[in-house]
Design a protein around this motif. Structure first.
Motif, PDB file in Angstrom:
ATOM      1  N   ARG A  17     -33.869  38.677  43.530  1.00 54.69           N
ATOM      2  CA  ARG A  17     -33.998  39.959  42.813  1.00 54.69           C
ATOM      3  C   ARG A  17     -35.459  40.357  42.651  1.00 54.69           C
ATOM      4  NH1 ARG A  17     -30.773  43.575  42.138  1.00 54.69           N
ATOM      5  NH2 ARG A  17     -31.350  44.032  40.019  1.00 54.69           N
ATOM      6  N   LEU A  18     -36.342  39.356  42.624  1.00 56.02           N
ATOM      7  CA  LEU A  18     -37.783  39.608  42.575  1.00 56.02           C
ATOM      8  C   LEU A  18     -38.424  38.929  43.769  1.00 56.02           C
ATOM      9  CD1 LEU A  18     -38.884  38.910  38.868  1.00 56.02           C
ATOM     10  CD2 LEU A  18     -38.444  41.108  39.909  1.00 56.02           C
ATOM     11  N   LEU A  19     -39.512  39.514  44.229  1.00 60.69           N
ATOM     12  CA  LEU A  19     -40.324  38.861  45.255  1.00 60.69           C
ATOM     13  C   LEU A  19     -41.776  38.932  44.806  1.00 60.69           C
ATOM     14  CD1 LEU A  19     -41.927  41.288  46.916  1.00 60.69           C
ATOM     15  CD2 LEU A  19     -39.800  41.432  48.153  1.00 60.69           C
ATOM     16  N   LEU A  20     -42.575  38.068  45.387  1.00 64.94           N
ATOM     17  CA  LEU A  20     -44.006  38.080  45.121  1.00 64.94           C
ATOM     18  C   LEU A  20     -44.679  38.695  46.336  1.00 64.94           C
ATOM     19  CD1 LEU A  20     -46.307  37.236  43.183  1.00 64.94           C
ATOM     20  CD2 LEU A  20     -46.501  35.151  44.547  1.00 64.94           C
ATOM     21  N   LEU A  21     -45.336  39.824  46.138  1.00 71.95           N
ATOM     22  CA  LEU A  21     -46.047  40.516  47.201  1.00 71.95           C
ATOM     23  C   LEU A  21     -47.510  40.088  47.159  1.00 71.95           C
ATOM     24  CD1 LEU A  21     -46.177  42.806  49.370  1.00 71.95           C
ATOM     25  CD2 LEU A  21     -46.729  44.348  47.474  1.00 71.95           C
ATOM     26  N   VAL A  22     -47.987  39.548  48.262  1.00 69.01           N
ATOM     27  CA  VAL A  22     -49.402  39.182  48.395  1.00 69.01           C
ATOM     28  C   VAL A  22     -49.994  40.181  49.373  1.00 69.01           C
ATOM     29  CG1 VAL A  22     -51.059  37.379  48.967  1.00 69.01           C
ATOM     30  CG2 VAL A  22     -48.816  36.759  48.024  1.00 69.01           C
ATOM     31  N   HIS A  23     -50.848  41.058  48.858  1.00 72.11           N
ATOM     32  CA  HIS A  23     -51.392  42.156  49.641  1.00 72.11           C
ATOM     33  C   HIS A  23     -52.903  42.192  49.493  1.00 72.11           C
ATOM     34  CE1 HIS A  23     -51.697  44.494  45.842  1.00 72.11           C
ATOM     35  NE2 HIS A  23     -50.640  43.774  45.537  1.00 72.11           N
ATOM     36  N   THR A  24     -53.557  43.022  50.273  1.00 71.39           N
ATOM     37  CA  THR A  24     -55.020  43.116  50.258  1.00 71.39           C
ATOM     38  C   THR A  24     -55.462  44.268  49.374  1.00 71.39           C
ATOM     39  OG1 THR A  24     -55.069  42.268  52.520  1.00 71.39           O
ATOM     40  CG2 THR A  24     -57.060  43.370  51.722  1.00 71.39           C
ATOM     41  N   THR A  34     -48.443  40.591  43.237  1.00 69.63           N
ATOM     42  CA  THR A  34     -47.644  41.418  42.351  1.00 69.63           C
ATOM     43  C   THR A  34     -46.184  41.017  42.488  1.00 69.63           C
ATOM     44  OG1 THR A  34     -49.169  43.255  42.783  1.00 69.63           O
ATOM     45  CG2 THR A  34     -47.095  43.807  41.722  1.00 69.63           C
ATOM     46  N   ALA A  35     -45.523  40.745  41.376  1.00 71.08           N
ATOM     47  CA  ALA A  35     -44.083  40.467  41.391  1.00 71.08           C
ATOM     48  C   ALA A  35     -43.357  41.801  41.259  1.00 71.08           C
ATOM     49  CB  ALA A  35     -43.706  39.539  40.244  1.00 71.08           C
ATOM     50  N   ALA A  60     -49.288  53.518  41.828  1.00 71.20           N
ATOM     51  CA  ALA A  60     -49.312  52.067  41.600  1.00 71.20           C
ATOM     52  C   ALA A  60     -50.329  51.416  42.536  1.00 71.20           C
ATOM     53  CB  ALA A  60     -47.925  51.470  41.836  1.00 71.20           C
ATOM     54  N   ASP A  61     -51.103  50.499  42.010  1.00 69.58           N
ATOM     55  CA  ASP A  61     -52.135  49.843  42.815  1.00 69.58           C
ATOM     56  C   ASP A  61     -51.552  49.155  44.038  1.00 69.58           C
ATOM     57  OD1 ASP A  61     -54.438  50.601  41.437  1.00 69.58           O
ATOM     58  OD2 ASP A  61     -54.228  48.967  39.999  1.00 69.58           O
ATOM     59  N   TRP A  62     -50.450  48.408  43.875  1.00 71.07           N
ATOM     60  CA  TRP A  62     -49.875  47.705  45.017  1.00 71.07           C
ATOM     61  C   TRP A  62     -49.441  48.690  46.106  1.00 71.07           C
ATOM     62  CZ3 TRP A  62     -44.901  48.554  46.644  1.00 71.07           C
ATOM     63  CH2 TRP A  62     -43.999  49.116  45.730  1.00 71.07           C
ATOM     64  N   TYR A  63     -48.905  49.838  45.699  1.00 66.04           N
ATOM     65  CA  TYR A  63     -48.459  50.861  46.646  1.00 66.04           C
ATOM     66  C   TYR A  63     -49.661  51.434  47.407  1.00 66.04           C
ATOM     67  CZ  TYR A  63     -45.941  55.010  48.296  1.00 66.04           C
ATOM     68  OH  TYR A  63     -45.377  55.984  49.079  1.00 66.04           O
ATOM     69  N   ARG A  64     -50.706  51.756  46.670  1.00 64.87           N
ATOM     70  CA  ARG A  64     -51.921  52.302  47.292  1.00 64.87           C
ATOM     71  C   ARG A  64     -52.583  51.267  48.196  1.00 64.87           C
ATOM     72  NH1 ARG A  64     -54.920  54.588  42.202  1.00 64.87           N
ATOM     73  NH2 ARG A  64     -56.466  55.235  43.726  1.00 64.87           N
ATOM     74  N   ASP A  65     -52.556  50.003  47.787  1.00 58.75           N
ATOM     75  CA  ASP A  65     -53.112  48.942  48.626  1.00 58.75           C
ATOM     76  C   ASP A  65     -52.342  48.830  49.943  1.00 58.75           C
ATOM     77  OD1 ASP A  65     -54.961  48.369  46.633  1.00 58.75           O
ATOM     78  OD2 ASP A  65     -53.894  46.597  45.901  1.00 58.75           O
ATOM     79  N   LEU A  66     -51.016  48.903  49.868  1.00 57.90           N
ATOM     80  CA  LEU A  66     -50.211  48.821  51.092  1.00 57.90           C
ATOM     81  C   LEU A  66     -50.430  50.042  51.989  1.00 57.90           C
ATOM     82  CD1 LEU A  66     -46.771  47.362  49.922  1.00 57.90           C
ATOM     83  CD2 LEU A  66     -48.538  46.237  51.297  1.00 57.90           C
TER      84      LEU A  66
END
Length: 143
Positions: A17-24, A34-35, A60-66
């Motif tokens: 249900r959750l994943l850990l996203l490791v992004h730049t 980010t979980a 969202a930072d993770w979205y912008r990073d991706l």
């Protein structure tokens, strides 16, 4: 807190249900973790996919990073997968949410409510909400 649980090897507690996203990070170039809650999983051409919805939209930072660097790694349970991010167009998001609402009506209402959309079960409402939500599909990289 979920990030720490993943780091401790307790990712299986989340049952996918959750994943850990490791992004730049787009400014630092450093790895960021980010979980995130998984909206849907699937397969495309023999590769696993995980669909995510950005609760803060495209801010969202993770979205912008991706957006800046779509290659990333996800940890699901104890497994790690190299992925590439694909961003859904509004009409694709609308169709995704309409289908999701049919399969998971309660979860769809909760997701829409969390993101500030009032829905009463009408597929048009779910399509409208889905078109306004920023969805990302993470596709496992070819071996």
């Amino acid at each position: 807190m979920p990030v720490h649980l993943f780091r401790m090897g307790l990712g299986p507690l989340f049952r996918g249900r959750l994943l850990l996203l490791v992004h730049t990070g787009r400014h630092t170039g450093e790895p960021r973790r980010t979980a995130l809650e998984v909206v849907e999983t699937g397969w495309v051409e023999g590769r696993r996919t995980w669909t995510l919805a950005s609760g803060s939209g495209c801010r969202a930072d993770w979205y912008r990073d991706l957006r800046e660097s779509p290659q990333a790694v996800v940890q699901v349970g104890r497994g790690y997968h190299a992925v590439s991010a694909h961003f859904l167009r509004p009409e694709e998001g609308g169709e995704l949410m309409a289908g999701y609402a049919l399969r998971h009506p309660r979860a769809a209402r909760q997701l829409c409510a969390y993101m500030g959309f009032g829905v009463d079960g009408d597929p048009v409402d779910h399509r409208r909400a889905g078109a306004a939500i920023s969805f990302v599909v993470l596709v496992e990289s070819a071996p």
